[in-house]
Motif scaffolding. Structure first.
Motif, PDB file in Angstrom:
ATOM      1  N   LEU A 183       0.549   9.708   2.708  1.00 39.98           N
ATOM      2  CA  LEU A 183       1.002   8.386   3.119  1.00 39.98           C
ATOM      3  C   LEU A 183       2.031   7.865   2.129  1.00 39.98           C
ATOM      4  O   LEU A 183       1.748   7.754   0.935  1.00 39.98           O
ATOM      5  CB  LEU A 183      -0.169   7.404   3.182  1.00 39.98           C
ATOM      6  CG  LEU A 183      -1.306   7.721   4.151  1.00 39.98           C
ATOM      7  CD1 LEU A 183      -2.305   6.563   4.181  1.00 39.98           C
ATOM      8  CD2 LEU A 183      -0.795   8.021   5.545  1.00 39.98           C
ATOM      9  N   ASN A 184       3.230   7.584   2.633  1.00 38.01           N
ATOM     10  CA  ASN A 184       4.193   6.861   1.820  1.00 38.01           C
ATOM     11  C   ASN A 184       3.588   5.485   1.507  1.00 38.01           C
ATOM     12  O   ASN A 184       2.910   4.896   2.339  1.00 38.01           O
ATOM     13  CB  ASN A 184       5.507   6.705   2.587  1.00 38.01           C
ATOM     14  CG  ASN A 184       6.598   6.093   1.747  1.00 38.01           C
ATOM     15  OD1 ASN A 184       6.843   6.519   0.632  1.00 38.01           O
ATOM     16  ND2 ASN A 184       7.274   5.097   2.287  1.00 38.01           N
ATOM     17  N   CYS A 185       3.820   4.990   0.317  1.00 39.39           N
ATOM     18  CA  CYS A 185       3.107   3.780  -0.087  1.00 39.39           C
ATOM     19  C   CYS A 185       3.829   3.102  -1.238  1.00 39.39           C
ATOM     20  O   CYS A 185       4.305   3.769  -2.158  1.00 39.39           O
ATOM     21  CB  CYS A 185       1.680   4.153  -0.515  1.00 39.39           C
ATOM     22  SG  CYS A 185       0.713   2.797  -1.178  1.00 39.39           S
ATOM     23  N   PRO A 190       1.277  -8.166  -2.409  1.00 42.02           N
ATOM     24  CA  PRO A 190       1.831  -7.397  -1.292  1.00 42.02           C
ATOM     25  C   PRO A 190       3.117  -6.666  -1.680  1.00 42.02           C
ATOM     26  O   PRO A 190       3.750  -6.993  -2.675  1.00 42.02           O
ATOM     27  CB  PRO A 190       2.133  -8.481  -0.257  1.00 42.02           C
ATOM     28  CG  PRO A 190       2.421  -9.703  -1.076  1.00 42.02           C
ATOM     29  CD  PRO A 190       1.539  -9.611  -2.287  1.00 42.02           C
ATOM     30  N   SER A 191       3.483  -5.674  -0.848  1.00 41.18           N
ATOM     31  CA  SER A 191       4.753  -4.968  -1.030  1.00 41.18           C
ATOM     32  C   SER A 191       5.878  -5.774  -0.389  1.00 41.18           C
ATOM     33  O   SER A 191       5.649  -6.557   0.534  1.00 41.18           O
ATOM     34  CB  SER A 191       4.691  -3.586  -0.371  1.00 41.18           C
ATOM     35  OG  SER A 191       3.631  -2.838  -0.890  1.00 41.18           O
ATOM     36  N   ILE A 192       7.088  -5.566  -0.889  1.00 38.66           N
ATOM     37  CA  ILE A 192       8.262  -6.205  -0.287  1.00 38.66           C
ATOM     38  C   ILE A 192       9.140  -5.133   0.342  1.00 38.66           C
ATOM     39  O   ILE A 192       9.077  -3.967  -0.022  1.00 38.66           O
ATOM     40  CB  ILE A 192       9.049  -7.028  -1.315  1.00 38.66           C
ATOM     41  CG1 ILE A 192       9.558  -6.130  -2.460  1.00 38.66           C
ATOM     42  CG2 ILE A 192       8.207  -8.168  -1.858  1.00 38.66           C
ATOM     43  CD1 ILE A 192      10.517  -6.836  -3.404  1.00 38.66           C
ATOM     44  N   GLY A 213       2.432   9.516   6.901  1.00 40.14           N
ATOM     45  CA  GLY A 213       2.339   8.180   7.471  1.00 40.14           C
ATOM     46  C   GLY A 213       2.669   7.123   6.433  1.00 40.14           C
ATOM     47  O   GLY A 213       3.366   7.390   5.455  1.00 40.14           O
ATOM     48  N   LEU A 214       2.144   5.918   6.644  1.00 42.15           N
ATOM     49  CA  LEU A 214       2.429   4.785   5.773  1.00 42.15           C
ATOM     50  C   LEU A 214       1.146   4.037   5.452  1.00 42.15           C
ATOM     51  O   LEU A 214       0.402   3.657   6.357  1.00 42.15           O
ATOM     52  CB  LEU A 214       3.411   3.820   6.440  1.00 42.15           C
ATOM     53  CG  LEU A 214       3.719   2.529   5.666  1.00 42.15           C
ATOM     54  CD1 LEU A 214       4.566   2.837   4.433  1.00 42.15           C
ATOM     55  CD2 LEU A 214       4.422   1.513   6.554  1.00 42.15           C
ATOM     56  N   SER A 215       0.891   3.848   4.170  1.00 37.52           N
ATOM     57  CA  SER A 215      -0.115   2.894   3.724  1.00 37.52           C
ATOM     58  C   SER A 215       0.635   1.604   3.427  1.00 37.52           C
ATOM     59  O   SER A 215       1.405   1.535   2.470  1.00 37.52           O
ATOM     60  CB  SER A 215      -0.841   3.412   2.477  1.00 37.52           C
ATOM     61  OG  SER A 215      -1.783   2.466   2.029  1.00 37.52           O
ATOM     62  N   ASP A 216       0.416   0.605   4.254  1.00 37.18           N
ATOM     63  CA  ASP A 216       1.309  -0.554   4.291  1.00 37.18           C
ATOM     64  C   ASP A 216       0.630  -1.792   3.700  1.00 37.18           C
ATOM     65  O   ASP A 216      -0.308  -2.329   4.279  1.00 37.18           O
ATOM     66  CB  ASP A 216       1.714  -0.816   5.745  1.00 37.18           C
ATOM     67  CG  ASP A 216       2.714  -1.933   5.884  1.00 37.18           C
ATOM     68  OD1 ASP A 216       3.284  -2.350   4.858  1.00 37.18           O
ATOM     69  OD2 ASP A 216       2.938  -2.392   7.021  1.00 37.18           O
ATOM     70  N   GLU A 236      -1.894   2.799   7.905  1.00 39.45           N
ATOM     71  CA  GLU A 236      -3.063   2.167   7.299  1.00 39.45           C
ATOM     72  C   GLU A 236      -2.689   0.744   6.912  1.00 39.45           C
ATOM     73  O   GLU A 236      -1.677   0.521   6.248  1.00 39.45           O
ATOM     74  CB  GLU A 236      -3.504   2.946   6.061  1.00 39.45           C
ATOM     75  CG  GLU A 236      -4.708   2.336   5.366  1.00 39.45           C
ATOM     76  CD  GLU A 236      -5.026   3.067   4.071  1.00 39.45           C
ATOM     77  OE1 GLU A 236      -5.994   3.830   4.043  1.00 39.45           O
ATOM     78  OE2 GLU A 236      -4.274   2.853   3.075  1.00 39.45           O
ATOM     79  N   LYS A 237      -3.512  -0.203   7.332  1.00 38.63           N
ATOM     80  CA  LYS A 237      -3.218  -1.612   7.089  1.00 38.63           C
ATOM     81  C   LYS A 237      -4.519  -2.345   6.778  1.00 38.63           C
ATOM     82  O   LYS A 237      -5.530  -2.142   7.442  1.00 38.63           O
ATOM     83  CB  LYS A 237      -2.574  -2.202   8.345  1.00 38.63           C
ATOM     84  CG  LYS A 237      -1.904  -3.543   8.154  1.00 38.63           C
ATOM     85  CD  LYS A 237      -0.494  -3.398   7.638  1.00 38.63           C
ATOM     86  CE  LYS A 237       0.234  -4.736   7.679  1.00 38.63           C
ATOM     87  NZ  LYS A 237       1.527  -4.696   7.036  1.00 38.63           N
ATOM     88  N   HIS A 238      -4.491  -3.218   5.759  1.00 38.59           N
ATOM     89  CA  HIS A 238      -5.676  -3.993   5.413  1.00 38.59           C
ATOM     90  C   HIS A 238      -6.010  -4.983   6.531  1.00 38.59           C
ATOM     91  O   HIS A 238      -5.123  -5.629   7.082  1.00 38.59           O
ATOM     92  CB  HIS A 238      -5.454  -4.733   4.096  1.00 38.59           C
ATOM     93  CG  HIS A 238      -5.656  -3.868   2.893  1.00 38.59           C
ATOM     94  ND1 HIS A 238      -4.838  -2.807   2.592  1.00 38.59           N
ATOM     95  CD2 HIS A 238      -6.605  -3.900   1.913  1.00 38.59           C
ATOM     96  CE1 HIS A 238      -5.257  -2.227   1.471  1.00 38.59           C
ATOM     97  NE2 HIS A 238      -6.336  -2.867   1.046  1.00 38.59           N
TER      98      HIS A 238
END
Length: 350
Positions: A183-185, A190-192, A213-216, A236-238
């Motif tokens: 997962l790209n992350c 939070p991320s910007i 995928g993406l851990s966002d 993946e999202k919280h």
């Protein structure tokens, strides 16, 4: 794989459906009933899977007030590591019930272990695949231990250099475990947008030949939907019931209605991405008639020359195609042509 497990599909080249994970993390805020509620709400919002984390404060750090154990920047600025993990951890005695509830309603369940004891616990629980957090990617002894279980692994790459990712991937694969996804992350909370670097998704896929995928951790769903368009197989999202429920992860988590909107947008993006196909759909066929074609725009007598004054390229498309324009100019009508008649070859000489 268990009867509800959709995760195995990401390893199929035929699979076109993004695997969507609702990360519970600390959003239960210390309530088992809320944890169960999150699982049911995640299912209703369209998640394929709900994920928890398996650790205790003692397995993560020391109970110490020394300066090294203080967080001095970011979302948790001022927190002591041990006390933060006390607030955030999911009690191990809950996790069998959480897994059973997930299976009952038909949503996948898995966890992020952080040490060998957590792996052993989850093995006894019958968890069928694992998550490696970005913070664990350099813990090679742990990766070896986890890989030896022979279960699929999803590994986040936040904060890692390409060399560190390569070392972690090789560590897992050298054990003989090739069921790996990355997962790209961006491990900021939070991320910007400026730090997301979604182009990494395709590069990771090409470099390591694994699903990516993406851990966002960003706010909103723009990054998640964009990632799917760029080839992400996992999002993946919280997930929380409400950001008003105070806990360490609330500020960068999605509420159920927001998560459902993200899932709907991802599914719409998948349909829009489609496949390489230049055939014309039925709806497009109906629209083709509104292309331009050559029409008589004035009454034209038999024997009269066709000029730019009496014929034009206009909509709709019942006449000759525009590509014939140069061929029909200066030809002569072989019969009277009324204004508004689509031009055809049987009306002209030549």
């Amino acid at each position: 794989m268990g009867r509800n497990n959709k995760f195995k599909n990401i390893f199929s080249s035929e699979n076109k459906s993004t695997y969507i994970i609702a990360e519970m993390s600390a959003n239960h805020a210390g309530s088992k009933e809320r944890a169960l509620e999150i699982i049911r709400a995640a299912k209703d919002a369209g998640a394929d899977c709900v994920k928890v984390q398996t650790y205790t404060p003692e397995t993560m750090t020391l109970d110490s007030d020394k300066k090294w154990f203080k967080i001095d920047k970011g979302t948790w600025e001022g927190e002591n590591l041990y006390s933060l993990y006390q607030k955030a951890y999911t009690p191990w005695e809950w996790q069998e019930e959480l897994k059973n509830e997930s299976e009952r309603i038909g949503i996948d369940f898995f966890s992020t272990p952080y040490d060998n004891t957590a792996v052993d616990f989850l093995e006894d629980l019958g968890v069928e695949f694992y998550k490696v957090a970005s913070f664990s990617i350099t813990n090679l002894p742990f990766l070896k231990y986890l890989a030896q279980k022979g279960k699929p692994i999803i590994m986040s790459t936040g904060m890692a250099t390409l060399a560190e990712i390569d070392e972690a991937v090789r560590t897992i694969k050298e054990i003989g475990n090739d069921q790996l996804a990355l997962l790209n992350c961006s491990s900021a909370y939070p991320s910007i947008a400026d730090d997301m670097n979604l182009k990494n998704i395709k590069n990771l896929e090409e470099t390591f030949d694994v699903p990516v995928g993406l851990s966002d951790h960003s706010l909103g769903s723009v990054a998640a939907v964009t990632s799917v368009a760029m080839g992400a197989k996992i999002i993946e999202k919280h997930f929380c019931m409400s950001r008003e429920i105070e806990n360490p992860d609330a500020s960068f988590s999605m509420e159920p209605d927001e998560f459902k909107k993200m899932v709907d947008d991802i599914r719409a993006a998948e349909r829009a991405i489609g496949k390489i196909d230049y055939s014309i759909s039925e709806k497009e066929k109906n629209s083709r008639i509104f292309r331009r074609s050559i029409f008589a725009v004035k009454d034209i007598k038999a024997g009269e020359e066709l000029t730019e004054e009496n014929i034009k390229i206009i909509r709709p498309g019942y006449g000759l195609k525009p590509k014939h324009w140069d061929n029909v100019l200066k030809t002569k009508a072989i019969k009277d042509i009324k204004k508004g008649t689509p031009l055809s070859f049987d009306l002209i000489k030549g």
